[in-house]
Design a protein around this motif. Structure first.
Motif, mmCIF file in Angstrom:
data_model
loop_
_atom_site.group_PDB
_atom_site.id
_atom_site.type_symbol
_atom_site.label_atom_id
_atom_site.label_comp_id
_atom_site.label_asym_id
_atom_site.label_seq_id
_atom_site.Cartn_x
_atom_site.Cartn_y
_atom_site.Cartn_z
ATOM 1 N N ARG A 165 0.821 -1.215 0.000
ATOM 2 C CA ARG A 165 0.000 0.000 0.000
ATOM 3 C C ARG A 165 0.851 1.259 0.000
ATOM 4 N N SER A 218 -4.945 -4.583 -2.958
ATOM 5 C CA SER A 218 -3.540 -4.379 -2.628
ATOM 6 C C SER A 218 -2.689 -5.310 -3.479
ATOM 7 N N ILE A 244 -3.978 4.872 6.162
ATOM 8 C CA ILE A 244 -4.268 3.496 5.756
ATOM 9 C C ILE A 244 -5.238 2.905 6.759
#
Length: 576
Positions: free
Chosen positions: A63, A93, A414
């Motif tokens: 990521r 991802s 995130i």
């Protein structure tokens, strides 16, 4: 370069060429010989405590870095990691999962060897690969030296272009198979497929006309903008048009939050609820939607189709009735390149729409003696962040609370808004922090994680220590699974966790005492204690592990989470 290389050497050198700088994983007898090729290929080996954590860490690395990789052994190893692969697929991802498998001869004979189901059927060796069919973008079994390099290249290309995990099987007897090295001299082509530029221009022109004609437009940006590499275009569209702009929970931090027209995470609960205004908009530009109940506040923030232009990976839908098969990045680029600012309407200010930055500035100082609480904790933490930081929030109260962060420019958040596997973020933070080190960029890795989640994957703290990573961890101690208490079982034993001495865990997991790796721990219970810690220059900018135990009431939670869980419970009860 030699005319020939071993297949494993080719695989890891190709990974290096596409941007990977570390391979996570766990050694096992079927991948051991392949591991010898990792470091010579210029990659760092990161041995994790188990395969699930390795998958999580590779996801976190991907990521930040754009692609990650991990390796496990056949059967027991890969099945331990399958949850991580499923999460990487759901949340898009790009992770390469390399599985060391038994020799081709054993597979053809159906030999009853360990890590198989021991039925004596050759199909035993395909069962685990078959399990990944629905959660990987590509699956390659390297059993033929004539096609192996093409298979590797194809898998890596799909991993990057689809931003999803891929699965590569490497039999033990193929590791040292000699193959031509000439292909390594040609960089892997990761360019997206060509598209019809004329159609993209037609779509962009129509969308521009809709923008010029709108009286009350709204721009909503989701995680797809990041996964489809359209972040720059989405930001330029927001900045140049001045349209009221929000993100979804999963899309938070994609848009520069210092823009005057940025108004936070769009939700239907709490002080930032302006859903009635959005419902009255005559145009919604919906970029990169990733719809789930969590990401849409129980499906309540999905824009009305009849006024929405929805930008998917390879298509654009106008009002649900007209579709153009063009990539999102291309059509957004055409829109911003041909935007005539002089033709934009003069939008009437909307005083009822909150401004997160103004809210932060207006927040009164906390009582230094007052106990910490969720109501303003997350907003107040915004002052701690700096450009370049990577901020990570674990599933539960941290993820919901993190929506209240007001982030500086060039700060990445995130979270998990689709898969929601608790324990994900600590190993993912290890991977993200390592990727940040490899990129040599300014900024810190900052993790917010609950006590319950920490206990799921706590052993990965040892990898953080062993790799001497610089990370800040805020461990939110609310004595158990608070989010589950809100859903069901407020005082049930199954929502409790063991009372660990969390701040002793660095010592347990091998933190050195010779000063070679700095470890700073603290427990905070009041606003005054928290403020003093955050003001400490060593804590702000120091190296090593900084771990803070944040003490909160067992039943305290962000208001938005309380509202959402209450709403969901009522809906469930009505259906029952």
């Amino acid at each position: 370069m030699n005319d020939q290389v071993h297949l494993a050497d080719y695989l890891f050198r190709r990974l290096h060429q596409v941007g990977v700088r570390a391979v996570h994983g766990v050694p096992g007898d079927y991948n051991l010989t392949a591991l010898d090729y990792i470091v010579p290929a210029g990659l760092e080996w990161v041995g994790n405590c188990n395969e699930l954590n390795a998958g999580y860490a590779a996801d976190g690395y991907a990521r930040v870095n754009g692609i990650g990789a991990f390796t496990t052994t056949f059967g027991v190893g890969e099945l331990s990691a399958i949850n991580a692969v499923g999460g990487a697929y759901a949340e898009m991802s790009p992770v390469v999962h390399i599985v060391g498998t038994p020799s081709r001869a054993f597979q053809a004979q159906g030999r009853r060897i360990h890590h198989t189901l021991c039925t004596g059927d050759p199909s035993d060796y395909n069962i685990y690969a078959d399990m990944t069919t629905k959660i990987t973008a590509a699956r390659e079994n390297l059993v033929d030296e004539a096609t192996a390099t093409d298979q590797i290249d194809s898998a890596l290309r799909e991993c990057v272009l689809q931003s999803r995990p891929v699965y590569i099987q490497l039999p033990t007897d193929m590791v040292t198979t000699l193959i031509p090295s000439s292909t390594l001299a040609t960089p892997l082509n990761l360019s997206p497929p060509t598209h019809d530029q004329a159609i993209s221009k037609i779509a962009a022109d129509q969308i521009l006309q809709k923008i010029y004609a709108s009286k009350q437009p709204f721009l909503l940006v989701d995680a797809g903008a990041s996964r489809y590499k359209a972040v720059d275009e989405a930001n330029e569209l927001a900045r140049r048009t001045g349209i009221v702009t929000c993100t979804t929970p999963f899309g938070k931090s994609i848009i520069n939050e210092t823009l005057d027209n940025f108004h936070g995470v769009y939700g239907t609960t709490g002080k930032r609820n302006f859903s009635s205004w959005v419902q009255s908009c005559d145009l919604v530009l919906y970029i990169g939607p990733r719809v789930s109940n969590i990401n849409t506040y129980g499906f309540t923030t999905i824009p009305r189709t009849e006024v929405s232009i929805t930008f998917e990976k390879d298509s654009v839908s106008v009002y649900g009735s007209q579709n153009y098969n063009v990539p999102i990045k291309a059509v957004l680029r055409d829109i911003v390149d041909h935007l005539d600012i002089a033709r934009l309407p003069k939008y009437t200010p909307y005083p009822d729409i909150p401004s997160p930055r103004q809210d932060l500035a207006a927040l009164a100082p906390a009582n230094p003696a007052g106990a910490l609480s969720h109501d303003t904790f997350w907003t107040r933490m915004s002052h701690f962040f700096r450009p370049g930081d990577i901020v990570m929030t674990e599933t539960g109260t941290s993820s919901t609370g993190g929506r209240e962060f007001v982030l500086p420019e060039n700060t990445r958040l995130i979270n998990s808004s689709l898969w929601l596997s608790i324990g994900f973020m600590l190993p993912a933070a290890q991977g993200a922090c390592l990727a940040q080190r490899h990129s040599q960029t300014e900024g810190r890795t900052i993790l917010f994680e609950g006590d319950g989640s920490f206990q799921v994957t706590a052993q990965e703290l040892s990898t953080i220590i062993r790799k001497r990573l610089d990370i800040i961890i805020f461990l939110m101690n609310n004595n158990g699974y608070t989010i589950e208490r809100l859903i069901h079982g407020r005082d049930a034993e199954y929502n409790e966790v063991a009372p660990w001495r969390y701040l002793e865990s660095p010592s347990c997991y091998g933190a050195p005492t010779d000063g070679s790796y700095k470890v700073q721990t603290a427990k905070v219970e009041t606003w005054g204690e928290l403020h003093a810690l955050l003001a400490d220059e060593n804590f702000q900018t120091g190296r090593g592990l900084r771990m803070v135990e944040v003490m909160l009431d067992t039943y305290d939670a962000p208001e938005a989470l309380k509202t959402l869980t209450s709403r969901n419970i009522k809906a469930y009860q009505q259906k029952s």
